[in-house]
Design an enzyme around this catalytic site. Structure first.
Site, PDB file in Angstrom:
ATOM      1  N   HIS A 372     -66.618  69.571  36.543  1.00 16.93           N
ATOM      2  CA  HIS A 372     -66.638  69.060  37.985  1.00 16.93           C
ATOM      3  C   HIS A 372     -67.969  68.787  38.518  1.00 16.93           C
ATOM      4  O   HIS A 372     -68.041  68.426  39.937  1.00 16.93           O
ATOM      5  CB  HIS A 372     -66.150  70.265  38.970  1.00 16.93           C
ATOM      6  CG  HIS A 372     -64.670  70.636  38.353  1.00 16.93           C
ATOM      7  ND1 HIS A 372     -63.491  70.077  39.190  1.00 16.93           N
ATOM      8  CD2 HIS A 372     -64.076  71.647  37.695  1.00 16.93           C
ATOM      9  CE1 HIS A 372     -62.502  70.701  38.686  1.00 16.93           C
ATOM     10  NE2 HIS A 372     -62.725  71.460  37.779  1.00 16.93           N
ATOM     11  N   LYS A 563     -67.409  69.259  54.891  1.00 15.97           N
ATOM     12  CA  LYS A 563     -67.427  69.601  53.555  1.00 15.97           C
ATOM     13  C   LYS A 563     -68.590  70.453  53.528  1.00 15.97           C
ATOM     14  O   LYS A 563     -69.422  70.782  54.202  1.00 15.97           O
ATOM     15  CB  LYS A 563     -67.582  68.437  52.661  1.00 15.97           C
ATOM     16  CG  LYS A 563     -68.919  67.482  53.077  1.00 15.97           C
ATOM     17  CD  LYS A 563     -69.110  66.326  52.220  1.00 15.97           C
ATOM     18  CE  LYS A 563     -68.063  65.001  52.426  1.00 15.97           C
ATOM     19  NZ  LYS A 563     -67.257  64.871  51.557  1.00 15.97           N
ATOM     20  N   ARG A 564     -68.672  71.112  52.106  1.00 13.82           N
ATOM     21  CA  ARG A 564     -70.040  72.008  51.951  1.00 13.82           C
ATOM     22  C   ARG A 564     -71.382  71.174  52.180  1.00 13.82           C
ATOM     23  O   ARG A 564     -71.259  69.957  52.228  1.00 13.82           O
ATOM     24  CB  ARG A 564     -69.960  72.262  50.545  1.00 13.82           C
ATOM     25  CG  ARG A 564     -69.167  73.507  50.328  1.00 13.82           C
ATOM     26  CD  ARG A 564     -69.353  74.685  50.679  1.00 13.82           C
ATOM     27  NE  ARG A 564     -70.573  75.564  50.587  1.00 13.82           N
ATOM     28  CZ  ARG A 564     -70.712  76.936  49.949  1.00 13.82           C
ATOM     29  NH1 ARG A 564     -69.488  77.351  49.917  1.00 13.82           N
ATOM     30  NH2 ARG A 564     -71.605  77.352  49.543  1.00 13.82           N
ATOM     31  N   LYS A 569     -74.759  65.415  49.637  1.00 16.47           N
ATOM     32  CA  LYS A 569     -73.653  64.884  50.355  1.00 16.47           C
ATOM     33  C   LYS A 569     -74.179  64.212  51.671  1.00 16.47           C
ATOM     34  O   LYS A 569     -73.362  63.677  52.271  1.00 16.47           O
ATOM     35  CB  LYS A 569     -72.543  66.207  50.688  1.00 16.47           C
ATOM     36  CG  LYS A 569     -72.028  66.684  49.533  1.00 16.47           C
ATOM     37  CD  LYS A 569     -71.109  67.883  49.820  1.00 16.47           C
ATOM     38  CE  LYS A 569     -70.731  68.679  48.677  1.00 16.47           C
ATOM     39  NZ  LYS A 569     -69.200  68.019  48.232  1.00 16.47           N
ATOM     40  N   THR A 671     -62.243  65.511  47.176  1.00 16.58           N
ATOM     41  CA  THR A 671     -60.978  65.376  47.398  1.00 16.58           C
ATOM     42  C   THR A 671     -60.678  65.370  48.801  1.00 16.58           C
ATOM     43  O   THR A 671     -59.221  65.098  49.380  1.00 16.58           O
ATOM     44  CB  THR A 671     -60.216  66.785  46.855  1.00 16.58           C
ATOM     45  OG1 THR A 671     -61.131  67.952  47.109  1.00 16.58           O
ATOM     46  CG2 THR A 671     -59.963  66.710  45.389  1.00 16.58           C
ATOM     47  N   LYS A 675     -57.727  63.521  51.335  1.00 19.38           N
ATOM     48  CA  LYS A 675     -56.874  64.137  52.491  1.00 19.38           C
ATOM     49  C   LYS A 675     -56.942  63.338  53.868  1.00 19.38           C
ATOM     50  O   LYS A 675     -56.053  63.107  54.542  1.00 19.38           O
ATOM     51  CB  LYS A 675     -57.224  65.609  52.776  1.00 19.38           C
ATOM     52  CG  LYS A 675     -57.176  66.397  51.573  1.00 19.38           C
ATOM     53  CD  LYS A 675     -57.835  67.757  51.628  1.00 19.38           C
ATOM     54  CE  LYS A 675     -57.941  68.639  50.237  1.00 19.38           C
ATOM     55  NZ  LYS A 675     -58.898  69.743  50.040  1.00 19.38           N
TER      56      LYS A 675
HETATM   57  C1  475 Z   1     -67.235  68.374  43.226  1.00 20.67           C
HETATM   58  N1  475 Z   1     -68.714  73.978  41.897  1.00 20.67           N
HETATM   59  C2  475 Z   1     -66.084  67.464  43.856  1.00 20.67           C
HETATM   60  C3  475 Z   1     -64.262  69.012  42.932  1.00 20.67           C
HETATM   61  O1  475 Z   1     -62.959  68.609  41.080  1.00 20.67           O
HETATM   62  C4  475 Z   1     -64.792  67.606  43.246  1.00 20.67           C
HETATM   63  C5  475 Z   1     -70.152  74.570  40.352  1.00 20.67           C
HETATM   64  C6  475 Z   1     -70.838  75.508  39.760  1.00 20.67           C
HETATM   65  C7  475 Z   1     -70.975  76.916  40.563  1.00 20.67           C
HETATM   66  C8  475 Z   1     -70.232  77.068  41.619  1.00 20.67           C
HETATM   67  N2  475 Z   1     -69.565  76.028  42.157  1.00 20.67           N
HETATM   68  C9  475 Z   1     -69.405  74.907  41.451  1.00 20.67           C
HETATM   69  C10 475 Z   1     -68.514  72.733  41.688  1.00 20.67           C
HETATM   70  O2  475 Z   1     -68.950  72.274  40.552  1.00 20.67           O
HETATM   71  C11 475 Z   1     -67.587  71.821  42.755  1.00 20.67           C
HETATM   72  O3  475 Z   1     -66.861  72.423  43.436  1.00 20.67           O
HETATM   73  N3  475 Z   1     -67.679  70.524  42.213  1.00 20.67           N
HETATM   74  C12 475 Z   1     -66.562  69.775  43.110  1.00 20.67           C
HETATM   75  O4  475 Z   1     -65.282  69.923  42.377  1.00 20.67           O
HETATM   76  C13 475 Z   1     -62.905  69.229  42.353  1.00 20.67           C
HETATM   77  O5  475 Z   1     -63.848  66.755  43.988  1.00 20.67           O
HETATM   78  O6  475 Z   1     -66.503  66.189  43.753  1.00 20.67           O
HETATM   79  O7  475 Z   1     -68.379  68.460  43.747  1.00 20.67           O
END
Ligand code: 475
Length: 826
Positions: A372, A563-564, A569, A671, A675
């Site tokens: 991700h 968003k976060r 970002k 995502t 939305k």
């Molecule tokens: C992306 N979180 C979005 C979304 O696919 C994408 C990683 C390591 C430790 C703790 N949290 C994470 C993520 O990597 C994360 O939330 N990634 C997000 O996943 C769903 O739409 O672009 O930033």
């Protein structure tokens, strides 16, 4: 309106089951008020009514769940296990009512009791068991798995405290514990007799058994029990219900009387507390894992309990182990549960006595992994020493996986000796680290990214070596969102307008939204569309007035960035533009003609200094602008505290312009972008993540893309990016940065925001904010011009909604089911 104690006088004690659904629901609510909650049915308060309604729905859900489980069992279907350290389901009440087709009945039953459904629904406090995108995606996918009737299970952790509650105090983020269980649980079943032991620490003992086999077992391990808590996820009006099983840590000491016999009663209780700490709190770091021992414990806790559950179900079938991959697929949501790979190996080799080759053959056909994020700091690694201490046998297994893997790679690439160090599961430098992404790739048959763009980046750069080794494993599954929550539920009036014109099939077949296109030229539809949107904006304006005491004009352009908070970002880029607009208003009144309301929201990781500082900057800028009489209604800046699913549901339907402005190449998908567009907002965004695919679907003319492409970002970096050049060449940008650095927004602490400017000018501007500033300002001007022509804007809005069908999580999950999991609906 309804006061806290306005139960209808006519409420009576439960009576015999009635026939009308609304009446029978009402009887159930009253029964739960009395028998489950122990309250007087004459005067239940709103919270009690909410809980009784939730329990009444849980009754219906559990019946359907049992039936669904029987179906899966009797068909002997292949099962999907979706493992995630995070789920962000949001409030359940409306979702469950819609899925069960009981919305009107609930409204009627509650009205009968003197309550409004909206007020009762507002009593719900959502479980914040995730940080952001990754956890919310997991919940959208469970919704779609249920709607597609897949034999699937979500597995996660029942954190006692979810993501912190964010307060904004004097412009600053302050974190408060999120005690979401305070009011009790009404949606779940705690299975207190249903526990698995989880063992860690200890030493590995090697011995030879009677058959002369070398055996491994763990001695002196610490055992903690994992207790199942089940929540139900119904499909959309299909009588099918899945469960999300969340594990809560319970001490095993209750069973160890010896502790008490030694007389150290308090000591024993302290141990209990230490054990139960494991599921106490969600780590609040998004995309920057925290290398704490407790976090690795959490990961193994989820994995060990879940694999025991999977193995238990498989054993009941009484078939050979080599059938495991034919009957099960285990999906790893990021690398967080990747220790499942050595755990399954351990069970197969150490306990079931399969050969290594047999076990590995099974493992690699069972696991699939989704990546991700490509942020280097988010790629999860663990100090080898910590791993050895906590999970000694698992580290041995990882070493053996690595030894065999590197042996194969050496044969495949005899002329590239450096590849071995690059792909090794253990990074060997001054200190040694276990690389969880390498483990996940080597141990899975499928590795996917979450947008077309992101999946290319994985193949071309981040995991390029692995792509050369295992090209067939890499694939893309562009993210999706559930239209039930993110249109039908959060925007019921727009949903109704859509259904009125094209029927309700879009709810489970989002591509049907295309049928709206003929109406984009109908004046009546235009008007209705814009009326609904304006009404949503009125509601949000009321909320802003209540919460922030700021009056905003519903007719203004609602420009939303929620968003976060993360530097990539680029909320900072947005606020630089806000300040530039402010300066234009001050220096040449009349130059800004489109009134705007800027809405920000989002949490920063508590330890992320710069992200928190940017939150503070936004609040200071907001204060300056909102109190400057020269600005009037032309510009308002609002920061809404505690952004969460509940708040997203309020904001998204009221948004005109959706900010998706990450540095190209850094947002894996996004995502939120989907939305907003689904609800008819127009995107201003970079060529990043799923923005690119949204553009391909809605058309270049229906959104505002700007900025460097990801290869341009890379080129500029490798040629030596100099942010100062942009500062020197652009007088408007210079003025903005000088104001921030000079204390314009922090007069009592003039140096307060100097670090922010420093990060741009003197520390390399890692996220290319200055490089993209000018093209962002131009595109914002285009957006303002477009907004002035309301008819044209309405058209763009409708075309966005009508062309978003592809971004349904039903499509995404269907692709996973067909291409990766090999499962179909029961
Ligand atoms: C992306 N979180 C979005 C979304 O696919 C994408 C990683 C390591 C430790 C703790 N949290 C994470 C993520 O990597 C994360 O939330 N990634 C997000 O996943 C769903 O739409 O672009 O930033």
């Amino acid at each position: 309106m309804t006061s806290q104690n306005s139960g209808n006088r006519k409420s009576r004690l439960p009576e015999a089951p009635a026939t009308r659904p609304a009446e029978s629901l009402k009887q159930d609510i009253l029964r739960h008020v009395l028998y489950s909650l122990g309250r007087d049915t004459e005067r239940p308060d709103r919270q009690t009514v909410f809980r009784a309604l939730a329990l009444s729905l849980r009754d219906r859900l559990v019946e359907k769940w049992i039936a669904s489980q029987r179906d899966i069992y009797s068909r002997s279907s292949k099962r999907v296990y979706y493992l995630s350290l995070e789920f962000l389901p949001g409030p359940f009440l409306r979702e469950n009512l819609i899925a069960l087709g009981l919305e009107n009945e609930a409204r009627e039953a509650l009205t009968d009791m003197g309550f409004g459904l909206d007020d009762v629904a507002d009593e719900e406090y959502e479980p914040g068991l995730g940080n952001g995108g990754l956890g919310r995606l997991a919940s959208c996918y469970l919704d779609s798995m249920a709607t597609l009737r897949l034999p699937a299970y979500g597995y996660g952790i029942h954190y006692a405290y979810g993501i912190f509650y964010q307060l904004i105090k004097e412009g600053r983020q302050v974190e408060r514990a999120d005690n979401w269980l305070r009011g009790g649980t009404h949606w779940e079943f705690e299975r207190s007799h249903y526990v698995h032991p989880v063992r860690f620490y200890g030493q590995v003992r090697e011995w030879v058994d009677e058959q002369g086999r070398l055996r491994h077992s763990l001695e002196n391990a610490t055992t903690v029990m994992a207790m199942a808590c089940d929540m139900f996820i119904p499909g959309h009006k299909n009588d099918y219900v899945l469960n999300m099983r969340l594990w809560a840590a319970k001490t095993s000491r209750e069973f160890e009387f010896s502790f008490f016999n030694t007389g150290d009663y308090i000591g024993a209780v302290e141990e209990k507390i230490r054990d139960e700490n494991i599921s106490m709190v969600l780590y609040p770091n998004d995309e920057a894992p925290e290398g704490k021992e407790l976090r690795l414990k959490q990961q193994f806790f989820l994995v060990s309990a879940t694999i025991q559950d999977i193995v238990r179900r498989f054993r009941k079938k009484g078939i050979a182990w080599d059938q495991l991959p034919r009957k099960n697929v285990i999906h790893l949501n990021e690398t967080h549960p990747a220790v499942a790979i050595p755990e399954l190996m351990r069970i197969l080799v150490d306990e079931e006595l399969l050969t290594w080759e047999e076990a590995w053959y099974i493992c690699v056909r069972t696991f699939a992994y989704t990546n991700h994020t490509v942020l280097p700091e988010a790629l999860e690694v663990w100090p080898e020493d910590l791993f050895r201490r906590l999970l000694p046998r698992h580290l041995q297994i990882i070493h053996e996986i690595n030894r065999r893997f590197l042996h194969d790679v050496r044969r495949q690439f005899p002329n590239d000796p450096n590849i071995l160090g690059r792909v090794s599961l253990v990074h060997e430098g001054e200190s040694r680290w276990v690389r969880m992404s390498h483990l996940a790739i080597v141990g899975s048959f499928s590795v996917n990214g979450v947008s077309a763009h992101h999946s290319e980046i994985l193949k071309e750069s981040v995991f390029h070596d692995f792509y050369k080794i295992f090209p067939e494993r890499f694939n893309n599954k562009t993210n999706g969102i559930t239209p039930r929550r993110w249109l039908r539920q959060c925007n019921p009036t727009l949903a109704w307008l859509i259904t009125e014109h094209i029927g309700p099939e879009w709810l489970t077949d989002l591509a049907q939204l295309k049928k709206l296109e003929p109406y984009v030229n109908s004046e009546g539809f235009h008007r209705a569309w814009m009326e609904v949107r304006l009404r949503n904006k009125h509601k949000l304006a009321e909320y802003i007035r209540d919460k922030n005491g700021i009056t905003v004009m519903p007719e203004s352009l609602f420009d939303v960035h929620v968003k976060r908070f993360h530097e990539y970002k680029r909320q900072l880029l947005n606020v630089l533009h806000v300040i530039a607009l402010y300066n234009r208003i001050r220096s040449s009144p009349g130059s800004v003609t489109v009134p705007r309301t800027y809405i920000f929201g989002g949490k920063a990781a508590p330890g992320y200094y710069m992200a928190k500082h940017i939150i503070r900057l936004i609040n200071s800028v907001a204060y300056t602008i909102n109190t400057d009489p020269r600005v009037g209604d032309l510009l308002k800046v609002v920061f809404l505290q505690n952004y969460c699913v509940t708040l997203a549901e309020r904001i998204i339907p009221a948004t005109d312009l959706s900010e998706q402005i990450s540095t190209a190449g850094m947002e894996a998908s996004g995502t939120g972008n989907m939305k907003f567009a689904l609800n008819g907002a127009i995107t201003i965004g970079t060529h990043d993540g799923a923005n690119i695919e949204i553009m391909e679907h809605v058309g270049n003319e229906n959104l505002f893309l700007f900025g460097l492409l990801s290869h341009e970002v890379n080129e500029m970096r490798s040629q030596g990016y100099n942010p100062r050049l942009f500062y020197e060449r652009d007088s408007e940008l210079r003025e903005v940065l000088d104001m921030i650095a000079g204390g314009f927004f922090s007069p009592s602490e003039p140096h307060l925001f100097r670090d922010v400017v420093e990060s741009l000018l003197n520390h390399g501007d890692r996220y290319m904010v200055l490089a993209d500033f000018r093209s962002y300002v131009y595109r914002q001007q285009d957006a303002a011009n477009a907004f002035m022509d309301q008819a044209a804007w309405a058209r763009m809005s409708m075309l966005n909604t009508s062309r978003m069908g592809f971004f349904s999580s039903d499509r995404a999950v269907d692709e996973y089911a067909k291409d990766i999991w090999g499962v179909s609906g029961v």
